[in-house]
Design a protein around this motif. Structure first.
Motif, PDB file in Angstrom:
ATOM      1  N   MET A   1       0.853  -1.171   0.000  1.00  0.00           N
ATOM      2  CA  MET A   1       0.000   0.000   0.000  1.00  0.00           C
ATOM      3  C   MET A   1       0.898   1.233   0.000  1.00  0.00           C
ATOM      4  O   MET A   1       1.845   1.325   0.760  1.00  0.00           O
ATOM      5  CB  MET A   1      -0.904  -0.027   1.246  1.00  0.00           C
ATOM      6  N   THR A   2       0.591   2.191  -0.864  1.00  0.00           N
ATOM      7  CA  THR A   2       1.391   3.408  -0.929  1.00  0.00           C
ATOM      8  C   THR A   2       1.093   4.294   0.275  1.00  0.00           C
ATOM      9  O   THR A   2       0.085   4.129   0.967  1.00  0.00           O
ATOM     10  CB  THR A   2       1.076   4.202  -2.217  1.00  0.00           C
ATOM     11  N   GLU A   3       1.979   5.253   0.511  1.00  0.00           N
ATOM     12  CA  GLU A   3       1.776   6.176   1.628  1.00  0.00           C
ATOM     13  C   GLU A   3       0.486   6.975   1.434  1.00  0.00           C
ATOM     14  O   GLU A   3      -0.242   7.228   2.390  1.00  0.00           O
ATOM     15  CB  GLU A   3       2.972   7.129   1.751  1.00  0.00           C
ATOM     16  N   GLN A   4       0.169   7.344   0.190  1.00  0.00           N
ATOM     17  CA  GLN A   4      -1.065   8.080  -0.090  1.00  0.00           C
ATOM     18  C   GLN A   4      -2.290   7.218   0.220  1.00  0.00           C
ATOM     19  O   GLN A   4      -3.260   7.699   0.803  1.00  0.00           O
ATOM     20  CB  GLN A   4      -1.088   8.525  -1.550  1.00  0.00           C
ATOM     21  N   GLN A   5      -2.249   5.936  -0.134  1.00  0.00           N
ATOM     22  CA  GLN A   5      -3.357   5.037   0.171  1.00  0.00           C
ATOM     23  C   GLN A   5      -3.508   4.842   1.678  1.00  0.00           C
ATOM     24  O   GLN A   5      -4.616   4.830   2.202  1.00  0.00           O
ATOM     25  CB  GLN A   5      -3.152   3.683  -0.510  1.00  0.00           C
ATOM     26  N   THR A   6      -2.385   4.705   2.360  1.00  0.00           N
ATOM     27  CA  THR A   6      -2.404   4.553   3.815  1.00  0.00           C
ATOM     28  C   THR A   6      -3.033   5.778   4.467  1.00  0.00           C
ATOM     29  O   THR A   6      -3.873   5.658   5.366  1.00  0.00           O
ATOM     30  CB  THR A   6      -0.979   4.335   4.361  1.00  0.00           C
ATOM     31  N   GLN A   7      -2.663   6.950   4.006  1.00  0.00           N
ATOM     32  CA  GLN A   7      -3.216   8.189   4.553  1.00  0.00           C
ATOM     33  C   GLN A   7      -4.714   8.281   4.274  1.00  0.00           C
ATOM     34  O   GLN A   7      -5.493   8.691   5.126  1.00  0.00           O
ATOM     35  CB  GLN A   7      -2.488   9.412   3.970  1.00  0.00           C
ATOM     36  N   SER A   8      -5.129   7.856   3.089  1.00  0.00           N
ATOM     37  CA  SER A   8      -6.547   7.868   2.733  1.00  0.00           C
ATOM     38  C   SER A   8      -7.352   6.948   3.648  1.00  0.00           C
ATOM     39  O   SER A   8      -8.431   7.307   4.106  1.00  0.00           O
ATOM     40  CB  SER A   8      -6.712   7.449   1.275  1.00  0.00           C
ATOM     41  N   VAL A   9      -6.822   5.753   3.934  1.00  0.00           N
ATOM     42  CA  VAL A   9      -7.502   4.810   4.826  1.00  0.00           C
ATOM     43  C   VAL A   9      -7.610   5.415   6.222  1.00  0.00           C
ATOM     44  O   VAL A   9      -8.664   5.334   6.868  1.00  0.00           O
ATOM     45  CB  VAL A   9      -6.766   3.450   4.857  1.00  0.00           C
ATOM     46  N   LYS A  10      -6.546   6.044   6.704  1.00  0.00           N
ATOM     47  CA  LYS A  10      -6.576   6.679   8.029  1.00  0.00           C
ATOM     48  C   LYS A  10      -7.638   7.769   8.086  1.00  0.00           C
ATOM     49  O   LYS A  10      -8.370   7.877   9.072  1.00  0.00           O
ATOM     50  CB  LYS A  10      -5.208   7.268   8.374  1.00  0.00           C
ATOM     51  N   GLU A  11      -7.739   8.566   7.041  1.00  0.00           N
ATOM     52  CA  GLU A  11      -8.738   9.639   6.998  1.00  0.00           C
ATOM     53  C   GLU A  11     -10.157   9.069   6.958  1.00  0.00           C
ATOM     54  O   GLU A  11     -11.058   9.588   7.615  1.00  0.00           O
ATOM     55  CB  GLU A  11      -8.472  10.552   5.804  1.00  0.00           C
ATOM     56  N   GLU A  12     -10.352   8.003   6.189  1.00  0.00           N
ATOM     57  CA  GLU A  12     -11.671   7.373   6.124  1.00  0.00           C
ATOM     58  C   GLU A  12     -12.067   6.799   7.486  1.00  0.00           C
ATOM     59  O   GLU A  12     -13.211   6.949   7.918  1.00  0.00           O
ATOM     60  CB  GLU A  12     -11.674   6.257   5.074  1.00  0.00           C
ATOM     61  N   LYS A  13     -11.128   6.152   8.171  1.00  0.00           N
ATOM     62  CA  LYS A  13     -11.412   5.599   9.496  1.00  0.00           C
ATOM     63  C   LYS A  13     -11.748   6.719  10.484  1.00  0.00           C
ATOM     64  O   LYS A  13     -12.668   6.578  11.292  1.00  0.00           O
ATOM     65  CB  LYS A  13     -10.214   4.792  10.017  1.00  0.00           C
ATOM     66  N   LYS A  14     -11.013   7.809  10.396  1.00  0.00           N
ATOM     67  CA  LYS A  14     -11.261   8.941  11.297  1.00  0.00           C
ATOM     68  C   LYS A  14     -12.669   9.495  11.079  1.00  0.00           C
ATOM     69  O   LYS A  14     -13.406   9.752  12.034  1.00  0.00           O
ATOM     70  CB  LYS A  14     -10.221  10.037  11.076  1.00  0.00           C
ATOM     71  N   ALA A  15     -13.066   9.658   9.826  1.00  0.00           N
ATOM     72  CA  ALA A  15     -14.400  10.180   9.510  1.00  0.00           C
ATOM     73  C   ALA A  15     -15.485   9.196   9.967  1.00  0.00           C
ATOM     74  O   ALA A  15     -16.501   9.604  10.541  1.00  0.00           O
ATOM     75  CB  ALA A  15     -14.520  10.439   8.006  1.00  0.00           C
ATOM     76  N   LEU A  16     -15.259   7.918   9.746  1.00  0.00           N
ATOM     77  CA  LEU A  16     -16.234   6.906  10.168  1.00  0.00           C
ATOM     78  C   LEU A  16     -16.352   6.861  11.689  1.00  0.00           C
ATOM     79  O   LEU A  16     -17.454   6.768  12.225  1.00  0.00           O
ATOM     80  CB  LEU A  16     -15.840   5.532   9.632  1.00  0.00           C
ATOM     81  N   ARG A  17     -15.233   6.973  12.394  1.00  0.00           N
ATOM     82  CA  ARG A  17     -15.282   7.008  13.861  1.00  0.00           C
ATOM     83  C   ARG A  17     -16.149   8.167  14.344  1.00  0.00           C
ATOM     84  O   ARG A  17     -16.924   8.024  15.279  1.00  0.00           O
ATOM     85  CB  ARG A  17     -13.876   7.150  14.441  1.00  0.00           C
TER      86      ARG A  17
END
Length: 147
Positions: A1-17
């Motif tokens: 997973m690229t750093e950009q993809q990793t950051q996107s997943v983190k942002e999605e999890k944060k929004a979902l939380r």
């Protein structure tokens, strides 16, 4: 997973939380009813009944935080049946949680995230069953916690 993809997943999890926290807080008035419901469902589950057949269990519980379902009604019922408990503790930052023995009424200390934990003198143990709080989960059952 690229750093950009990793950051996107983190942002999605944060929004979902955040969405799930809001929903959880909106339903906080139902926590007591849901807590007793948890106890009823757990006590009648085939997994628990099968495990209990082997004897006394060591169960990892948690200290309810905010609008989480409170496991205390379940802990009281299980304790009355002779089962033992432990609570998760952060022993070393960045490392997996450990579990320390805990009995109702034992003194606790406030952990790094403001959650009560057994004192550092309580023995480290390995639970047979774990009760784990969560905000939600995905379609494959992966847990989404608070952080």
């Amino acid at each position: 997973m690229t750093e950009q993809q990793t950051q996107s997943v983190k942002e999605e999890k944060k929004a979902l939380r955040e969405v799930l926290r809001q929903r959880s807080e909106e339903s906080a008035e139902n926590v007591q009813e849901a807590s007793q419901g948890l106890a009823d469902i757990f006590m009648s589950s085939s997994d628990f009944l099968d495990a209990r057949a082997a004897g006394t269990l060591l169960i990892s519980a948690y200290s309810g935080y905010g609008s989480e379902i409170d496991p205390l009604p379940l802990i009281k019922e299980l304790s009355a049946q002779g089962h033992k408990f432990c609570l998760p503790c952060e022993i070393e930052k960045g490392q997996p949680l450990k579990f320390r023995a805990y009995d109702l009424g034992d003194p606790v200390q406030i952990g790094e995230y403001g959650i009560p934990e057994p004192l550092g003198s309580a023995p480290i143990v390995s639970p047979d069953i774990m009760l784990i709080p969560m905000l939600g989960f995905d379609r494959t059952g992966n847990r989404l916690g608070r952080g």
